[in-house]
Design an enzyme around this catalytic site. Structure first.
Site, PDB file in Angstrom:
ATOM      1  N   GLU B  48       0.561  11.652   7.024  1.00 10.13           N
ATOM      2  CA  GLU B  48       1.747  10.879   7.324  1.00 10.13           C
ATOM      3  C   GLU B  48       2.536  10.719   6.744  1.00 10.13           C
ATOM      4  OE1 GLU B  48       1.577   9.136   9.950  1.00 10.13           O
ATOM      5  OE2 GLU B  48      -0.389   8.477   9.984  1.00 10.13           O
ATOM      6  N   ASN B  52       6.799  12.515   7.735  1.00  9.41           N
ATOM      7  CA  ASN B  52       7.577  11.505   7.728  1.00  9.41           C
ATOM      8  C   ASN B  52       8.919  13.414   7.253  1.00  9.41           C
ATOM      9  OD1 ASN B  52       7.547   9.750   8.870  1.00  9.41           O
ATOM     10  ND2 ASN B  52       7.042   9.183   6.890  1.00  9.41           N
ATOM     11  N   ARG B 107       6.797   9.397  18.808  1.00  7.88           N
ATOM     12  CA  ARG B 107       6.012   9.398  17.636  1.00  7.88           C
ATOM     13  C   ARG B 107       5.870   7.445  17.481  1.00  7.88           C
ATOM     14  NH1 ARG B 107       4.383  12.639  15.774  1.00  7.88           N
ATOM     15  NH2 ARG B 107       4.378  11.139  13.266  1.00  7.88           N
TER      16      ARG B 107
END
Lengths: 110, 145
Positions: B48, B52, B107
């Site tokens: 994750e 990002n 997303r």
């Protein structure tokens, strides 16, 4: 990562395998959407039995397919997610949009 | 807390490196004898954070993502993921579950929520135009498989 599409009567089964992340999600999405738009099934089954890893990109993938199936008045069923994938799904609340089935046929709503 | 072991990696913000990064960190974490569930949590949290950097911090450009992982005394895993990308103007908003600045790319807006729930602690420091540093910690062990 690979997707195998199986066409059954009124339903499309996408058998996913490998790892689902931001990198692989795009290709998976393209293949599933192509098959769904072509066949317009009432049910889309996403089979997670052979998926070894999934992060929240997989949630985006399920959510996007849920929206697509809604356009067709159909539904999405998530089949056999391994426990760590179920954990990500539970955190996201995706189980409220797509039924999670743990067997080949039976659908159990939590 | 005393550092017992440490590793550093840095790589270009290409999406194919997402898998490399989580595998590298989990291989390092394996040195402190985690259970299968801990490893899955760590892999997911790292994935994750790195995503990002690639999707948001270095959007439309390419830069370096740097990861430092440490095993601290007491079998605690420390992971720091750093980018020199665009930074986050409102960290509080970015951390809200389901908030995303990229809804059309599917997303889910869950990156920070996953990191927060899968690790014991999460801290995010960011400065617009300079980059973001995400720090996560997790105690390994103490649980039976």
């Amino acid at each position: 990562m690979s997707v195998k599409i199986l066409e059954e009567e009124n339903r499309t089964v996408a058998v996913l395998s490998g790892e689902i992340d931001h990198h692989s999600a795009r290709g998976i999405r393209t293949e599933i959407d192509y098959a769904v738009r072509e066949k317009q099934p009432q049910e889309l089954i996403l089979d997670f039995s052979d998926v070894g890893f999934m992060d929240s990109s997989g949630i985006g993938l399920v959510m996007g397919r849920y929206k697509l199936m809604q356009e067709l008045n159909g539904k999405v069923i998530v089949r056999n997610p391994p426990s760590h994938i179920k954990k990500v799904m539970r955190l996201s609340g995706i189980d409220r949009l797509a039924a999670i089935s743990s067997g080949e046929e039976g659908v159990c709503r939590k | 807390m005393k550092t017992e072991n440490e590793m550093k990696i840095s790589f270009i913000s290409k999406s194919e490196n997402e898998g490399f990064a989580r595998t590298a960190v989990s291989a390092f974490a394996a040195l402190c004898d985690p259970c299968v569930e801990d490893i899955a949590d760590i892999r997911t949290a790292v994935s994750e954070a790195v995503t990002n950097c690639i999707v948001h911090a270095y959007r439309g450009t390419q830069g370096i993502v740097e990861i430092t992982a440490r095993i601290l005394s007491g079998n605690e895993l420390y992971i720091r993921i750093k980018d020199k990308g665009c930074g986050i103007a409102d960290v509080k908003q970015a951390m809200e579950p389901l908030y995303t600045s990229a809804p059309f790319e599917e997303r889910a807006g869950l990156g920070f929520a996953v990191m927060e729930s899968f690790m014991d602690s999460l801290s995010v420091r960011s400065e617009v135009g300079r980059g973001t540093v995400v720090t996560m910690r997790k105690r390994i062990g103490g649980k039976d498989e």
